[in-house]
Design an enzyme around this catalytic site. Structure first.
Site, PDB file in Angstrom:
ATOM      1  N   HIS A  75      47.353 -20.373 -47.807  1.00  0.00           N
ATOM      2  CA  HIS A  75      48.809 -19.689 -47.890  1.00  0.00           C
ATOM      3  C   HIS A  75      49.176 -20.323 -49.493  1.00  0.00           C
ATOM      4  CE1 HIS A  75      49.931 -19.033 -43.579  1.00  0.00           C
ATOM      5  NE2 HIS A  75      48.946 -18.530 -43.889  1.00  0.00           N
ATOM      6  N   GLU A  77      52.023 -21.668 -50.098  1.00  0.00           N
ATOM      7  CA  GLU A  77      52.559 -23.103 -50.274  1.00  0.00           C
ATOM      8  C   GLU A  77      51.565 -24.151 -50.237  1.00  0.00           C
ATOM      9  OE1 GLU A  77      55.018 -20.376 -47.384  1.00  0.00           O
ATOM     10  OE2 GLU A  77      52.916 -20.422 -48.214  1.00  0.00           O
ATOM     11  N   CYS A 105      55.635 -20.594 -42.765  1.00  0.00           N
ATOM     12  CA  CYS A 105      55.463 -20.377 -41.370  1.00  0.00           C
ATOM     13  C   CYS A 105      55.180 -21.928 -40.714  1.00  0.00           C
ATOM     14  CB  CYS A 105      53.868 -19.744 -41.479  1.00  0.00           C
ATOM     15  SG  CYS A 105      52.550 -20.825 -42.297  1.00  0.00           S
ATOM     16  N   CYS A 108      52.977 -24.053 -43.029  1.00  0.00           N
ATOM     17  CA  CYS A 108      53.444 -24.624 -44.332  1.00  0.00           C
ATOM     18  C   CYS A 108      54.472 -25.367 -44.299  1.00  0.00           C
ATOM     19  CB  CYS A 108      53.660 -23.102 -45.235  1.00  0.00           C
ATOM     20  SG  CYS A 108      52.129 -22.426 -45.635  1.00  0.00           S
TER      21      CYS A 108
END
Length: 175
Positions: A75, A77, A105, A108
């Site tokens: 991801h 992040e 999410c 993250c």
């Protein structure tokens, strides 16, 4: 297996935003994150971009690479946190601010807390999977030993429109 599989470019109807380098405020950093989200769209990744700022400088910048890297943890992040930690030579990012185009999410959000980020600023909320105020507020667990400051709404309309258009186009393509 290649580190990153070649991805077909997906035409993106949105243009990048080029902010002035003279004013490095929340809008400036979120616009940089937005540009990374557009880069994600162009390789058919969910258009989420992230920037990590430290003392006015970008020390981490990434977009989602989940599909192209075949890695569920790729991801924006997480990738930006890894870059930022490497840039300052420490896993503790207390003096850093994460700008991300969509509410993080569970993974993250947890990474932001574990990295001791000083602040997370996200553009658009995610009521289904967001964990910094959307579906839940993991940063408010009373027993945590680190409190990350959370703000939202910077460039919200633009980032929401980008995400919604991407998924609408994906659904149309699949039918």
């Amino acid at each position: 297996m290649d580190e990153f599989a070649p991805r077909v470019e997906l035409p993106c109807p949105f243009e990048k935003i080029f902010p002035s380098l003279l004013v490095r405020n929340d809008d400036f950093y979120m616009k940089l994150a937005y540009n990374h989200a557009i880069d994600a769209w162009k390789i058919d990744e969910v258009p989420v971009g992230a920037i990590i700022e430290h003392n006015g400088e970008v020390i981490g910048a990434a977009h989602n690479l989940v599909d192209s890297s075949r890695d569920a943890t790729a991801h924006a992040e997480i990738l930006a946190i890894t870059q930022a930690s490497s840039a300052i030579g420490d896993w503790r990012l207390n003096e850093c601010r994460l700008y991300v185009t969509k509410e993080p999410c569970p993974m993250c959000s947890g990474a932001a807390i574990m990295a001791r980020l000083g602040e997370v600023v996200y553009a658009t909320p995610d009521p289904k999977m967001g964990c910094l105020g959307g579906a839940t507020s993991v940063h408010e667990i009373p027993t945590l030993n680190h409190r990350v400051k959370v703000r939202s709404g910077i460039l919200e309309a633009e980032c929401t429109q980008l995400l919604q258009a991407y998924f609408q186009m994906k659904r149309m393509k699949e039918n």
